[in-house]
Design a protein around this motif. Structure first.
Motif, PDB file in Angstrom:
ATOM      1  N   ILE A 120       3.719  -9.781 -10.279  1.00 35.85           N
ATOM      2  CA  ILE A 120       3.570  -8.095 -10.185  1.00 35.85           C
ATOM      3  C   ILE A 120       2.192  -8.050 -10.662  1.00 35.85           C
ATOM      4  O   ILE A 120       1.952  -8.059 -11.952  1.00 35.85           O
ATOM      5  N   LEU A 121       1.550  -8.003  -9.623  1.00 35.02           N
ATOM      6  CA  LEU A 121      -0.268  -7.472  -9.811  1.00 35.02           C
ATOM      7  C   LEU A 121      -0.556  -6.217  -9.337  1.00 35.02           C
ATOM      8  O   LEU A 121      -0.014  -5.481  -8.414  1.00 35.02           O
ATOM      9  N   ASN A 122      -1.682  -5.882 -10.552  1.00 33.07           N
ATOM     10  CA  ASN A 122      -1.929  -4.410  -9.448  1.00 33.07           C
ATOM     11  C   ASN A 122      -2.663  -5.003  -8.282  1.00 33.07           C
ATOM     12  O   ASN A 122      -3.314  -5.703  -8.714  1.00 33.07           O
ATOM     13  N   ASP A 123      -2.799  -3.911  -7.476  1.00 28.34           N
ATOM     14  CA  ASP A 123      -3.585  -4.530  -5.946  1.00 28.34           C
ATOM     15  C   ASP A 123      -4.975  -4.827  -7.061  1.00 28.34           C
ATOM     16  O   ASP A 123      -5.706  -5.903  -5.935  1.00 28.34           O
ATOM     17  N   LEU A 124      -6.200  -4.153  -7.522  1.00 30.32           N
ATOM     18  CA  LEU A 124      -7.594  -4.671  -8.199  1.00 30.32           C
ATOM     19  C   LEU A 124      -7.075  -6.040  -8.945  1.00 30.32           C
ATOM     20  O   LEU A 124      -8.178  -6.908  -8.391  1.00 30.32           O
ATOM     21  N   GLN A 125      -6.458  -6.602  -9.690  1.00 33.73           N
ATOM     22  CA  GLN A 125      -6.234  -7.363  -9.904  1.00 33.73           C
ATOM     23  C   GLN A 125      -5.947  -8.869  -9.078  1.00 33.73           C
ATOM     24  O   GLN A 125      -6.793  -9.851  -9.157  1.00 33.73           O
ATOM     25  N   ALA A 126      -5.122  -8.196  -7.912  1.00 36.40           N
ATOM     26  CA  ALA A 126      -4.929  -9.607  -7.032  1.00 36.40           C
ATOM     27  C   ALA A 126      -6.388  -9.524  -6.261  1.00 36.40           C
ATOM     28  O   ALA A 126      -6.784 -10.182  -5.541  1.00 36.40           O
ATOM     29  N   GLN A 127      -6.947  -8.595  -6.160  1.00 40.94           N
ATOM     30  CA  GLN A 127      -8.157  -9.034  -5.046  1.00 40.94           C
ATOM     31  C   GLN A 127      -9.082  -9.552  -5.913  1.00 40.94           C
ATOM     32  O   GLN A 127      -9.972 -10.828  -5.244  1.00 40.94           O
ATOM     33  N   GLY A 186       1.399  -1.012   0.481  1.00 44.10           N
ATOM     34  CA  GLY A 186       0.310  -0.426  -0.061  1.00 44.10           C
ATOM     35  C   GLY A 186       0.934   1.083   0.404  1.00 44.10           C
ATOM     36  O   GLY A 186       1.816   0.615  -0.467  1.00 44.10           O
ATOM     37  N   GLY A 187       0.347   2.396  -0.388  1.00 40.51           N
ATOM     38  CA  GLY A 187       1.486   3.409   0.217  1.00 40.51           C
ATOM     39  C   GLY A 187       1.575   3.571   1.003  1.00 40.51           C
ATOM     40  O   GLY A 187       3.078   4.319   1.243  1.00 40.51           O
ATOM     41  N   THR A 188       1.184   3.442   2.683  1.00 40.16           N
ATOM     42  CA  THR A 188       2.328   3.177   4.009  1.00 40.16           C
ATOM     43  C   THR A 188       1.956   2.154   4.260  1.00 40.16           C
ATOM     44  O   THR A 188       3.525   2.512   5.260  1.00 40.16           O
ATOM     45  N   ASN A 189       1.674   1.359   3.949  1.00 42.49           N
ATOM     46  CA  ASN A 189       2.427  -0.077   4.529  1.00 42.49           C
ATOM     47  C   ASN A 189       2.101  -1.094   3.633  1.00 42.49           C
ATOM     48  O   ASN A 189       1.399  -1.343   2.440  1.00 42.49           O
ATOM     49  N   THR A 190       3.016  -1.965   3.971  1.00 41.86           N
ATOM     50  CA  THR A 190       3.546  -3.230   3.132  1.00 41.86           C
ATOM     51  C   THR A 190       2.831  -4.589   4.255  1.00 41.86           C
ATOM     52  O   THR A 190       3.650  -4.828   4.931  1.00 41.86           O
ATOM     53  N   CYS A 230       4.908 -13.260  -5.835  1.00 45.86           N
ATOM     54  CA  CYS A 230       3.984 -12.599  -5.958  1.00 45.86           C
ATOM     55  C   CYS A 230       3.499 -11.187  -5.563  1.00 45.86           C
ATOM     56  O   CYS A 230       3.243 -11.407  -4.143  1.00 45.86           O
ATOM     57  N   VAL A 231       3.209 -10.115  -5.984  1.00 35.72           N
ATOM     58  CA  VAL A 231       2.852  -8.748  -5.048  1.00 35.72           C
ATOM     59  C   VAL A 231       1.743  -8.352  -5.231  1.00 35.72           C
ATOM     60  O   VAL A 231       2.207  -8.282  -7.153  1.00 35.72           O
ATOM     61  N   ALA A 232       0.969  -7.409  -4.926  1.00 37.01           N
ATOM     62  CA  ALA A 232       0.038  -6.669  -5.594  1.00 37.01           C
ATOM     63  C   ALA A 232       0.453  -5.354  -4.854  1.00 37.01           C
ATOM     64  O   ALA A 232       1.184  -4.618  -4.160  1.00 37.01           O
ATOM     65  N   ALA A 233       0.720  -3.857  -6.164  1.00 35.37           N
ATOM     66  CA  ALA A 233       1.244  -3.013  -6.089  1.00 35.37           C
ATOM     67  C   ALA A 233       0.328  -2.101  -6.214  1.00 35.37           C
ATOM     68  O   ALA A 233      -0.424  -2.229  -6.828  1.00 35.37           O
ATOM     69  N   ALA A 234      -0.133  -0.756  -5.715  1.00 36.02           N
ATOM     70  CA  ALA A 234      -0.987  -0.134  -5.123  1.00 36.02           C
ATOM     71  C   ALA A 234      -0.997   1.017  -6.513  1.00 36.02           C
ATOM     72  O   ALA A 234       0.226   1.921  -6.015  1.00 36.02           O
ATOM     73  N   GLY A 235      -0.302   0.680  -7.773  1.00 40.50           N
ATOM     74  CA  GLY A 235      -0.204   1.296  -8.249  1.00 40.50           C
ATOM     75  C   GLY A 235       0.368   0.628 -10.459  1.00 40.50           C
ATOM     76  O   GLY A 235      -0.506  -0.873  -9.954  1.00 40.50           O
ATOM     77  N   PRO A 236       0.591   1.523 -11.044  1.00 41.66           N
ATOM     78  CA  PRO A 236       0.585   1.138 -13.178  1.00 41.66           C
ATOM     79  C   PRO A 236       1.245  -0.369 -12.767  1.00 41.66           C
ATOM     80  O   PRO A 236       2.638   0.100 -12.559  1.00 41.66           O
ATOM     81  N   VAL A 237       0.859  -1.411 -13.640  1.00 40.59           N
ATOM     82  CA  VAL A 237       1.743  -2.586 -13.460  1.00 40.59           C
ATOM     83  C   VAL A 237       1.639  -2.479 -15.376  1.00 40.59           C
ATOM     84  O   VAL A 237       0.566  -2.750 -15.635  1.00 40.59           O
TER      85      VAL A 237
END
Length: 324
Positions: A109-116, A22-26, A72-79
């Motif tokens: 590497i996934l976008n966070d929405l894709q991970a959801q 996330g923007g603040t925590n991982t 595998c990681v989910a990132a709060a940003g564009p991939v």
């Protein structure tokens, strides 16, 4: 004499390493064949960290984990092209970095929405708050995950013979739906400010705050505003009603684009804060207000995902579903 070693230990396979950035925590966890290891989830602040790799290396050291079966990681940003660039952090995440940390070439590497979206099939029903009931759907029906938090976006989830595919999207920037003079006036106001009136500028966190400012002239922080809506404060309630109507119209538009008979699933901090009030504030009426297609809207159930670790679960499920 037996050829077996004198000290025989049970075989423990290398785990998957998954992270939700996330923007603040991982948040970081270990998983086996798509299932999160109980007690393995840890949260790390991002502030002061040079990279995600630094956090993952610390986690692996703390958990005495060596080689990984996959990362595998989910990132709060564009991939794009296997590289994630965080929206609110000066981090770039690459497949090569993950491979070096986990000592594996099985990385994603996934976008966070894709991970959801990848998590939907594995969610515990106890972690779902049903907002609008729908019709029973056949197995494998398309689903839609909708995020309202720092931004707004949605992505369809297709369950295909070869596995689950979550299509990337930037639909938070489509035109704002409008019905009646109040919504038309709001669209004109947003177009003057931003050049275009989009649904994100109403349904994300800053959008809700700006909506209240436009309606009431009051400046309230997001937490204070959602608390005032929950308390039924008159000015805040009017803001909540307009927010709920626009949410309903936006979900209806997306539903007719993607036909998610398997359900619409809301995620994100703003959606979570507003979820207990959306139906009472009129979201359902707006969702069903689709003219001759109104009867069809009853076929699309809407629920709120209340699992804080769904993105980690989605990362694990995505790795487990990839061919070796």
């Amino acid at each position: 004499m037996s050829d077996r070693p004198l000290h025989s230990w049970p075989f423990t396979p290398a785990p998957q390493l998954v992270a939700d950035i996330g923007g603040t925590n991982t948040r970081v966890a270990l998983a086996d064949a798509g299932v999160l290891r109980q007690g393995s989830i840890r949260k790390y602040p991002n502030h002061g960290r040079a990279s995600l790799a630094e956090i993952l290396q610390q986690y692996l050291a703390e958990t005495a984990t060596g080689d990984c079966a996959g990362v595998c990681v989910a990132a709060a940003g564009p991939v794009r092209d296997g590289v994630a660039r965080m929206t609110n952090l000066d981090w770039e995440i690459t497949a090569g970095d993950l491979a070096r940390v986990g000592r594996t070439d099985r990385v994603a590497i996934l976008n966070d929405l894709q991970a959801q979206g990848h998590a939907l099939a594995s969610l515990d029903p106890r972690h779902l708050r049903v907002l609008l009931p729908g019709q029973p759907a056949p197995a494998g029906a398309t689903q839609l995950v909708v995020g309202a938090g720092t931004g707004f976006n949605a992505a369809p989830v297709h369950h295909l013979p070869g596995g689950t595919h979550v299509a990337p999207s930037e639909c938070g920037h489509i035109h704002l739906p409008r019905k009646g003079e109040q919504e038309a006036a709001l669209a004109r106001h947003l177009a003057e400010l931003h050049g275009i009136a989009t649904i994100e500028e109403v349904l994300c966190g800053r959008g809700l705050v700006a909506l209240h400012r436009w309606l009431s002239g009051q400046e309230l922080a997001g937490d204070a505003l959602t608390a005032a809506i929950a308390a039924g404060e008159p000015a805040a309630r009017k803001t909540g009603q307009l927010y709920a109507r626009i949410m309903g119209r936006s979900l209806a538009t997306l539903a007719l684009v993607h036909l998610p008979y398997g359900g619409i699933f809301l995620i994100g901090s703003v959606a979570r804060a507003m979820a207990p009030h959306l139906v009472a504030l009129g979201m359902g009426e707006a969702f069903r207000d689709m003219g001759r297609f109104s009867p069809m809207m009853a076929e699309f159930p809407v629920a709120m995902v209340e699992d804080d670790y769904a993105a980690l679960l989605g990362c694990a499920a995505h790795l487990a579903g990839r061919p070796h």
